[in-house]
Design an enzyme around this catalytic site. Structure first.
Site, PDB file in Angstrom:
ATOM      1  N   TRP A 146       0.959  -1.176  -0.234  1.00 39.19           N
ATOM      2  CA  TRP A 146       0.106   0.064   0.018  1.00 39.19           C
ATOM      3  C   TRP A 146       0.890   1.176   0.033  1.00 39.19           C
ATOM      4  CZ3 TRP A 146      -0.376   3.900   3.355  1.00 39.19           C
ATOM      5  CH2 TRP A 146      -1.299   5.055   3.320  1.00 39.19           C
ATOM      6  N   ASP A 305     -15.328   9.981   0.723  1.00 38.23           N
ATOM      7  CA  ASP A 305     -15.772   9.445   1.725  1.00 38.23           C
ATOM      8  C   ASP A 305     -16.352  10.596   2.872  1.00 38.23           C
ATOM      9  OD1 ASP A 305     -16.589   7.818   3.678  1.00 38.23           O
ATOM     10  OD2 ASP A 305     -14.485   6.977   3.681  1.00 38.23           O
ATOM     11  N   ASP A 416     -14.550   2.506  -4.442  1.00 36.57           N
ATOM     12  CA  ASP A 416     -13.321   1.781  -3.470  1.00 36.57           C
ATOM     13  C   ASP A 416     -13.329   0.617  -2.864  1.00 36.57           C
ATOM     14  OD1 ASP A 416     -10.768   2.344  -2.307  1.00 36.57           O
ATOM     15  OD2 ASP A 416     -11.251   4.073  -1.340  1.00 36.57           O
ATOM     16  N   MET A 417     -12.477   0.121  -2.507  1.00 34.16           N
ATOM     17  CA  MET A 417     -12.395  -1.362  -1.653  1.00 34.16           C
ATOM     18  C   MET A 417     -11.114  -1.115  -0.721  1.00 34.16           C
ATOM     19  SD  MET A 417     -12.203  -5.127  -2.829  1.00 34.16           S
ATOM     20  CE  MET A 417     -12.452  -6.583  -1.795  1.00 34.16           C
ATOM     21  N   CYS A 458     -10.855   1.634  -7.705  1.00 35.40           N
ATOM     22  CA  CYS A 458      -9.820   1.881  -6.687  1.00 35.40           C
ATOM     23  C   CYS A 458      -9.950   0.719  -5.625  1.00 35.40           C
ATOM     24  CB  CYS A 458     -10.266   3.131  -5.927  1.00 35.40           C
ATOM     25  SG  CYS A 458      -9.131   3.728  -4.624  1.00 35.40           S
ATOM     26  N   ASP A 480      -2.808   5.391  -3.337  1.00 37.04           N
ATOM     27  CA  ASP A 480      -3.022   6.576  -2.491  1.00 37.04           C
ATOM     28  C   ASP A 480      -1.960   7.497  -2.109  1.00 37.04           C
ATOM     29  OD1 ASP A 480      -5.722   5.350  -2.081  1.00 37.04           O
ATOM     30  OD2 ASP A 480      -5.353   4.386  -0.139  1.00 37.04           O
TER      31      ASP A 480
END
Length: 656
Positions: A146, A305, A416-417, A458, A480
């Site tokens: 990530w 979000d 997103d996930m 995403c 990200d």
């Protein structure tokens, strides 16, 4: 295929690859054929086998592994399908081949049908195997974590086996489902990419003769897969590509293919509010950001979000997808209209597959999440994952998205996930396949019912970047991490495997995680222009001078956007070049020391360009004229100073 042939010989017990390369390479003795006696292994273990079961190929790696070993005999062939059968187990396997017109990509997959009387247990189900005539192998792959996805890696493999994959239920951040193979000395390149947004594996093995065999497919999870009598199991498609021009040429083959499988439409310059507001979303604050975004030239405003009920932090709200009335006192519809009145399209962030334990949805349907009865729930990012393989969950997710898009003029979804699948309990043997099937079903329905809505793929960054997702999406979020020097390597790796019209890239204020050296606003913009330009900074804090600079750079991007998204891409050291017959665009960055000019004598940095048409090339801004030979062999001059660390050069071709 455009310039490539792939030639297969049909054998009685297995098919073999004869030649794969530029058209005409098949006209001569096969470079893959073994000569001499085989010792201590079977004939199939030493052959350039396309696809074989464990019974036939027991030692060197089988493509299909059943609980009971299998041996095949040839049954039928057409131009694009080879059928083999096993009369003992009742297995019928059809090897499928589909050349993609006007590209150098071949799609391969397998259809397995159980013609027997008892269920078949499948432990390994590959999509394809292939051999390349190397002497040792140079393998290029994309690894990371990530915030550090798509890091280009190279392994020289004189002998032995190499493997990458994912058990996350998504392709994951650790490896992209993509591999390039070259001879140990480099040169021409063969590649593979999987169209599978679930668990997967790719391995390569160099045999004692130096030949390289690659196998790829889904990873049965939790597995094994069970195929009942009369049922058919279809593997994911594996895309195979070839270029005589090495890795850079192979990247252009992938780019051309992805332009075929994705929609060709203008990707707008977006503004996303996450970096500015986080979960603190309200109509007044978002509208203030939207006004600045419109002023600097953005075409789309995306609320990230935090817009829905119960979403004040990452512990609540997921699953309850209704706008937070307290955040939009004039109504969510009125807020959307206010944004659109600024001349902006409107977009929204969603995470349809996840649910918060504190949500109303979880209270009503605790059985909808992946879980093992009698065991504690596994939270990642304070959330659980819905079992999208269930038909009732599929219908919930679809109806929620359809309702949102039907109720409001939303033209963009950021899907997103933010967590992988953890232990999922007993029951269906192919939970991974069921989740993938319904995930792709939702995307397919979205495209059919709301064809004007663009979808951004995403998964906590680049955790779900595969050809199946790409085919049903419009842009991809690679990472990200938006810090400028960190992002350089992310984007370089992404462009090795995927086309620039898919690469969402933002200008933000983020400091580096791995390389925190500061870079100018111009650097951040020029870097983000390499794909689909977005802005994610807190623009309310920008000075008037920064807004003016941003406005100029956004306008410059819009002038070159078509070339960036459709041109041939040539990756250079600290630069990317995009070429069409009429125009060449060069995006360049200074990542090193300055030349010291004017305090000491020095020369500008030179960027040797490639792929240019003969004739003259005129700098659209300065009027400077260069021959193709000069730009190729001397290079394009760029001047780096303390205040000028990135550049956009547009060269118009003038035929002579």
């Amino acid at each position: 295929m455009a310039t490539t042939t792939y030639t297969v010989a049909v054998g009685e017990n297995w098919p073999e690859l004869v030649a794969w390369g530029p058209t005409g390479v098949e006209d001569g003795p096969s470079p893959l054929a073994n000569h001499g006696r085989v010792h201590f292994i079977t004939e199939a273990d030493a052959a350039p086998v396309e696809y074989a079961p464990r019974g036939t190929r027991p030692f060197s790696g089988a493509d299909l592994v059943l609980a009971e070993d299998s041996w095949w005999r040839f049954a039928d062939a057409t131009d694009d399908r080879l059928t083999y059968v096993d009369g003992v187990t009742g297995v019928e396997v059809v090897l499928c081949y589909e050349p993609v017109p006007d590209t150098d990509v071949l799609l391969r997959w397998v259809e397995l049908t159980n013609r027997g009387d008892a269920p078949l247990s499948v432990e390994r189900f590959g999509s394809a195997g292939f051999c390349v005539p190397t002497n040792g192998a140079r393998l290029t792959f994309l690894s990371g974590q990530w915030a550090q996805e798509f890091q280009r890696q190279t392994v020289n493999l004189p002998a032995g086996r190499f493997r990458i994959g994912s058990r996350y239920g998504v392709p994951g951040h650790n490896y992209a489902p993509w591999l390039a193979v070259q001879d140990a000395t480099g040169g021409q390149a063969w590649g593979l990419s999987l169209a599978w947004p679930g668990s997967w594996e790719i391995d390569a093995e160099v045999d004692p003769t130096g030949m390289t065999r690659v196998r790829a497919g889904r990873l049965p999870h939790p597995g094994p897969l069970v195929v009942d009598p009369g049922a058919t199991l279809t593997s994911p498609k594996a895309a195979l590509a070839y270029s005589a021009e090495g890795l850079d040429g192979l990247a252009r083959v992938w780019h051309a293919y992805e332009r075929v499988i994705t929609r060709q439409r203008t990707r707008p310059v977006l503004y996303n509010s996450w970096e500015a507001t986080g979960f603190d979303v309200d109509a007044a604050g978002q509208l203030a950001l939207a006004k600045v975004a419109a002023d600097v030239g953005a075409e789309l405003f995306v609320v990230d979000d935090g817009w829905f009920t119960g979403r004040h932090d990452d512990t609540g709200g997921l699953g309850d997808w209704t706008p937070d009335e307290s955040a939009f006192p004039g109504g969510f519809g009125g807020f959307v209209d206010d944004v659109r009145a600024l001349g902006l399209d409107f977009g929204l962030w969603v995470e349809p597959e996840s649910v918060s334990p504190k949500s109303r949805l979880y209270a009503e349907h605790p059985d909808w999440v992946y879980r093992v009865d009698g065991r504690p729930l596994t939270l990642i990012r304070n959330q659980l994952l819905l079992n999208l393989g269930r038909e009732d969950v599929l219908e919930f997710v679809w109806s929620m998205l359809d309702r949102l898009l039907s109720s409001h003029p939303i033209s963009y979804l950021k899907w997103d996930m933010n967590r992988p699948a953890t232990p999922r309990g007993p029951g269906v043997s192919d939970l991974d396949g069921a989740h993938v099937r319904n995930y792709l079903e939702v995307l397919t329905r979205l495209r059919a019912a709301h064809p004007d809505v663009l979808v951004e793929a995403c998964a906590g960054g680049g955790g779900r970047t595969d050809l199946a997702t790409i085919a049903l999406s419009d842009v991809v979020w690679p990472s990200d991490n938006t810090a400028p020097l960190d992002r350089l390597s992310v984007q370089d790796g992404f462009l090795l495997a995927h086309a620039p019209h898919l690469m969402s890239s933002w200008v933000t204020d983020a400091p580096g995680i791995f390389d925190a050296r500061p870079r100018s606003l111009r650097f951040r913009f020029v870097l983000a222009m390499a794909g689909v330009l977005g802005i994610g900074a807190d623009v309310s804090r920008w000075t008037a001078a920064q807004r003016d600079e941003a406005r100029d750079l956004v306008a410059r991007y819009k002038e070159i956007r078509e070339v960036v998204h459709t041109g041939e891409v040539h990756r250079l050291p600290d630069a990317v070049q995009y070429v069409t017959p009429e125009t060449t665009v060069v995006l360049a960055w200074n990542t090193g020391a300055l030349p010291g000019i004017p305090e000491v004598p020095g020369r500008p940095v030179r960027l040797p360009l490639t792929g240019l048409s003969t004739g003259s090339h005129v700098d659209r801004e300065s009027g400077a004229r260069y021959s193709a030979a000069h730009l190729t062999h001397v290079g394009l001059p760029v001047h780096w100073t303390r205040d000028h660390d990135a550049d956009v050069v547009v060269l118009d071709h003038v035929a002579t």
